[in-house]
Motif scaffolding. Structure first.
Motif, PDB file in Angstrom:
ATOM      1  N   LEU A 110     -37.433  36.460   6.130  1.00 38.48           N
ATOM      2  CA  LEU A 110     -36.834  35.431   5.276  1.00 38.48           C
ATOM      3  C   LEU A 110     -36.442  34.198   6.079  1.00 38.48           C
ATOM      4  CD1 LEU A 110     -34.549  37.364   2.764  1.00 38.48           C
ATOM      5  CD2 LEU A 110     -36.509  35.925   2.211  1.00 38.48           C
ATOM      6  N   GLU A 111     -35.926  34.423   7.279  1.00 36.67           N
ATOM      7  CA  GLU A 111     -35.536  33.298   8.127  1.00 36.67           C
ATOM      8  C   GLU A 111     -36.770  32.487   8.544  1.00 36.67           C
ATOM      9  OE1 GLU A 111     -33.115  30.665   9.739  1.00 36.67           O
ATOM     10  OE2 GLU A 111     -32.473  32.425   8.604  1.00 36.67           O
ATOM     11  N   SER A 156     -53.550  11.848  13.861  1.00 43.36           N
ATOM     12  CA  SER A 156     -52.747  12.807  14.631  1.00 43.36           C
ATOM     13  C   SER A 156     -51.804  13.588  13.728  1.00 43.36           C
ATOM     14  CB  SER A 156     -51.952  12.056  15.702  1.00 43.36           C
ATOM     15  OG  SER A 156     -51.077  12.924  16.381  1.00 43.36           O
ATOM     16  N   MET A 157     -51.239  12.903  12.742  1.00 39.42           N
ATOM     17  CA  MET A 157     -50.319  13.554  11.805  1.00 39.42           C
ATOM     18  C   MET A 157     -51.034  14.603  10.963  1.00 39.42           C
ATOM     19  SD  MET A 157     -47.777  11.602   9.156  1.00 39.42           S
ATOM     20  CE  MET A 157     -47.149  10.598  10.498  1.00 39.42           C
ATOM     21  N   GLN A 158     -52.304  14.355  10.661  1.00 40.47           N
ATOM     22  CA  GLN A 158     -53.062  15.289   9.825  1.00 40.47           C
ATOM     23  C   GLN A 158     -53.503  16.531  10.598  1.00 40.47           C
ATOM     24  OE1 GLN A 158     -56.115  13.340   7.238  1.00 40.47           O
ATOM     25  NE2 GLN A 158     -55.228  11.433   7.969  1.00 40.47           N
ATOM     26  N   LEU A 159     -53.538  16.434  11.928  1.00 40.24           N
ATOM     27  CA  LEU A 159     -53.978  17.574  12.741  1.00 40.24           C
ATOM     28  C   LEU A 159     -52.903  18.654  12.831  1.00 40.24           C
ATOM     29  CD1 LEU A 159     -55.808  15.764  15.690  1.00 40.24           C
ATOM     30  CD2 LEU A 159     -56.856  17.054  13.822  1.00 40.24           C
ATOM     31  N   SER A 160     -51.637  18.246  12.865  1.00 41.57           N
ATOM     32  CA  SER A 160     -50.536  19.205  13.044  1.00 41.57           C
ATOM     33  C   SER A 160     -49.884  19.514  11.703  1.00 41.57           C
ATOM     34  CB  SER A 160     -49.499  18.638  14.019  1.00 41.57           C
ATOM     35  OG  SER A 160     -49.062  17.361  13.572  1.00 41.57           O
ATOM     36  N   MET A 161     -50.546  20.357  10.940  1.00 38.29           N
ATOM     37  CA  MET A 161     -50.031  20.741   9.620  1.00 38.29           C
ATOM     38  C   MET A 161     -49.393  22.130   9.693  1.00 38.29           C
ATOM     39  SD  MET A 161     -50.737  18.310   7.420  1.00 38.29           S
ATOM     40  CE  MET A 161     -50.688  19.163   5.852  1.00 38.29           C
ATOM     41  N   PRO A 162     -48.142  22.281   9.239  1.00 39.42           N
ATOM     42  CA  PRO A 162     -47.514  23.622   9.218  1.00 39.42           C
ATOM     43  C   PRO A 162     -48.229  24.543   8.236  1.00 39.42           C
ATOM     44  CG  PRO A 162     -46.151  22.009   8.058  1.00 39.42           C
ATOM     45  CD  PRO A 162     -47.255  21.237   8.709  1.00 39.42           C
ATOM     46  N   GLN A 163     -48.484  25.764   8.683  1.00 39.55           N
ATOM     47  CA  GLN A 163     -49.215  26.736   7.875  1.00 39.55           C
ATOM     48  C   GLN A 163     -48.274  27.821   7.348  1.00 39.55           C
ATOM     49  OE1 GLN A 163     -52.480  26.337   7.081  1.00 39.55           O
ATOM     50  NE2 GLN A 163     -52.330  24.411   8.214  1.00 39.55           N
ATOM     51  N   PRO A 164     -48.582  28.381   6.170  1.00 33.11           N
ATOM     52  CA  PRO A 164     -47.746  29.470   5.628  1.00 33.11           C
ATOM     53  C   PRO A 164     -47.739  30.666   6.570  1.00 33.11           C
ATOM     54  CG  PRO A 164     -49.258  28.616   3.951  1.00 33.11           C
ATOM     55  CD  PRO A 164     -49.676  28.010   5.255  1.00 33.11           C
ATOM     56  N   ILE A 165     -46.607  31.356   6.649  1.00 32.75           N
ATOM     57  CA  ILE A 165     -46.514  32.516   7.536  1.00 32.75           C
ATOM     58  C   ILE A 165     -46.940  33.777   6.780  1.00 32.75           C
ATOM     59  CG2 ILE A 165     -44.606  31.432   8.780  1.00 32.75           C
ATOM     60  CD1 ILE A 165     -42.768  33.502   7.446  1.00 32.75           C
ATOM     61  N   LYS A 166     -47.322  34.789   7.552  1.00 37.66           N
ATOM     62  CA  LYS A 166     -47.707  36.075   6.966  1.00 37.66           C
ATOM     63  C   LYS A 166     -46.469  36.954   6.844  1.00 37.66           C
ATOM     64  CE  LYS A 166     -52.430  36.014   8.769  1.00 37.66           C
ATOM     65  NZ  LYS A 166     -53.440  36.727   9.609  1.00 37.66           N
ATOM     66  N   THR A 167     -46.287  37.535   5.675  1.00 39.71           N
ATOM     67  CA  THR A 167     -45.108  38.372   5.427  1.00 39.71           C
ATOM     68  C   THR A 167     -45.522  39.839   5.386  1.00 39.71           C
ATOM     69  OG1 THR A 167     -45.447  38.048   3.058  1.00 39.71           O
ATOM     70  CG2 THR A 167     -43.887  36.596   4.138  1.00 39.71           C
ATOM     71  N   GLU A 168     -44.901  40.657   6.232  1.00 40.88           N
ATOM     72  CA  GLU A 168     -45.192  42.085   6.232  1.00 40.88           C
ATOM     73  C   GLU A 168     -44.022  42.839   6.870  1.00 40.88           C
ATOM     74  OE1 GLU A 168     -48.705  42.694   8.469  1.00 40.88           O
ATOM     75  OE2 GLU A 168     -47.941  41.780  10.300  1.00 40.88           O
ATOM     76  N   LEU A 169     -43.899  44.118   6.504  1.00 38.37           N
ATOM     77  CA  LEU A 169     -42.899  45.009   7.081  1.00 38.37           C
ATOM     78  C   LEU A 169     -43.596  46.138   7.823  1.00 38.37           C
ATOM     79  CD1 LEU A 169     -40.207  45.492   4.277  1.00 38.37           C
ATOM     80  CD2 LEU A 169     -39.946  44.237   6.409  1.00 38.37           C
ATOM     81  N   ASN A 170     -43.009  46.561   8.927  1.00 39.31           N
ATOM     82  CA  ASN A 170     -43.545  47.734   9.622  1.00 39.31           C
ATOM     83  C   ASN A 170     -43.300  48.985   8.782  1.00 39.31           C
ATOM     84  OD1 ASN A 170     -44.409  46.350  11.929  1.00 39.31           O
ATOM     85  ND2 ASN A 170     -42.331  46.372  12.777  1.00 39.31           N
ATOM     86  N   ALA A 171     -44.267  49.882   8.767  1.00 38.12           N
ATOM     87  CA  ALA A 171     -44.156  51.126   7.992  1.00 38.12           C
ATOM     88  C   ALA A 171     -43.361  52.142   8.812  1.00 38.12           C
ATOM     89  CB  ALA A 171     -45.535  51.674   7.653  1.00 38.12           C
TER      90      ALA A 171
END
Length: 322
Positions: A208-209, A256-271
């Motif tokens: 979440l953080e 230059s601004m278009q090259l550094s785009m923040p990407q969505p993170i992958k969300t998962e929990l360890n089993a």
């Protein structure tokens, strides 16, 4: 009379939103025309349905360039350029001739004689009118590319917001599932159950953080992209004389601004393993010796082969019966 006609003509080529000469004019379904970029920016913070700024009629997302208006705007800009070039300050001091040649290397205006001089002879030259149109095309392409990044970032931001809500719901559901499994298997393992839940909660809070941090980065990126887009829009409304002075630094910052785009993170929990779950499932295991498995495998293969043979008609028998 001529002055009134000129003012009326200029009024028709003015964008109602920015009150400047139309840039990349588009016409919406109601027939009114605006700068493409002005419509993009104005509709960003408006909840659907989006309406025409003039008549308030609804219109869709698809915007089409008004080719006739675009040509008229180009003619007006070219005429303004010629007027600027005919001024005394734009005349060549050495040859007292109008500067009508653009030097691409030095990005300066030259008269025909200066363009053939030893200093500029090896440089790329073209008429100022053509150079101005090329520069405008470069600017519009840069604006299109930048706006696509604005949209991409906005979609990622909305997806991250949805993911944060879904992730919170998922953690609640996961906790309920874990508690249910512990109660079915080991009603007395309260301490192990709470440790498992606490571990899952800590890991979930870390995710979440990360989602909140990612969202903050995307919000900041949206601000930067919009500011850059507005800067390009302001430059596109400048006279051709200003436009030709050089936009390379602005283009570099935009790219230059278009090259550094923040990407969505992958969300998962360890089993994490549930205490006693494996031991509980082990009591249902059945051991089959390897030779028996091999024999069963051969028998199944033999049965399948015999079944195929029994259902395959013999060619000579068919011929004989017919």
């Amino acid at each position: 009379m001529e002055s009134d006609l000129s003012q009326s003509f200029q009024k028709e080529l003015t964008c109602f939103i920015c009150l400047s000469c139309l840039t990349d004019p588009v016409t919406i379904i109601c027939g009114h025309s605006f700068c493409r970029a002005c419509l993009h920016l104005s509709r960003e913070d408006i909840q659907p349905p989006v309406r025409c700024p003039l008549c308030r009629e609804q219109y869709g997302k698809k915007l089409r360039t008004n080719i006739v208006l675009k040509k008229l705007v180009s003619i007006v800009r070219q005429a303004s350029l010629m007027k600027d070039l005919s001024s005394e300050e734009q005349k060549c001091v050495t040859h007292e001739d109008t500067k009508r040649i653009f030097c691409a290397e030095n990005r300066i205006f030259l008269c025909p004689l200066c363009s053939n001089s030893h200093e500029h002879r090896g440089h790329r030259h073209c008429p100022i009118e053509a150079a101005a149109e090329d520069q405008m095309d470069r600017l519009l392409k840069q604006m299109t590319s930048l706006w696509e990044k604005v949209q991409e970032n906005q979609e990622n931001l909305e997806a991250e917001n949805r993911m944060r809500t879904l992730w919170t719901d998922y953690l609640t559901l996961r906790e309920e599932m874990i508690r249910t499994e512990y109660r079915k298997l080991h009603p007395l393992l309260c301490e192990e159950e709470e440790k498992h839940i606490e571990s899952m909660r800590n890991e979930g809070q870390c995710v979440l953080e990360k989602l909140r941090t990612s969202e903050t980065m995307m919000v900041q990126k949206r601000k930067e992209l919009r500011e850059m887009y507005q800067e390009l829009l302001a430059m596109s409304q400048e006279p051709y004389v200003v436009l030709l002075q050089g936009l390379d630094d602005m283009f570099r910052r935009s790219e230059s601004m278009q090259l550094s785009m923040p990407q969505p993170i992958k969300t998962e929990l360890n089993a994490l393993p549930i205490t006693g779950l494996i031991e509980s499932y082990n009591q249902f295991q059945v051991r089959i010796p390897l030779p028996n498995i091999t024999m069963i495998h051969h028998k199944i293969n033999l049965f399948n082969a015999m079944r195929r043979l029994s259902f395959r008609p013999h060619r000579t028998n068919l011929d004989y019966r017919s």
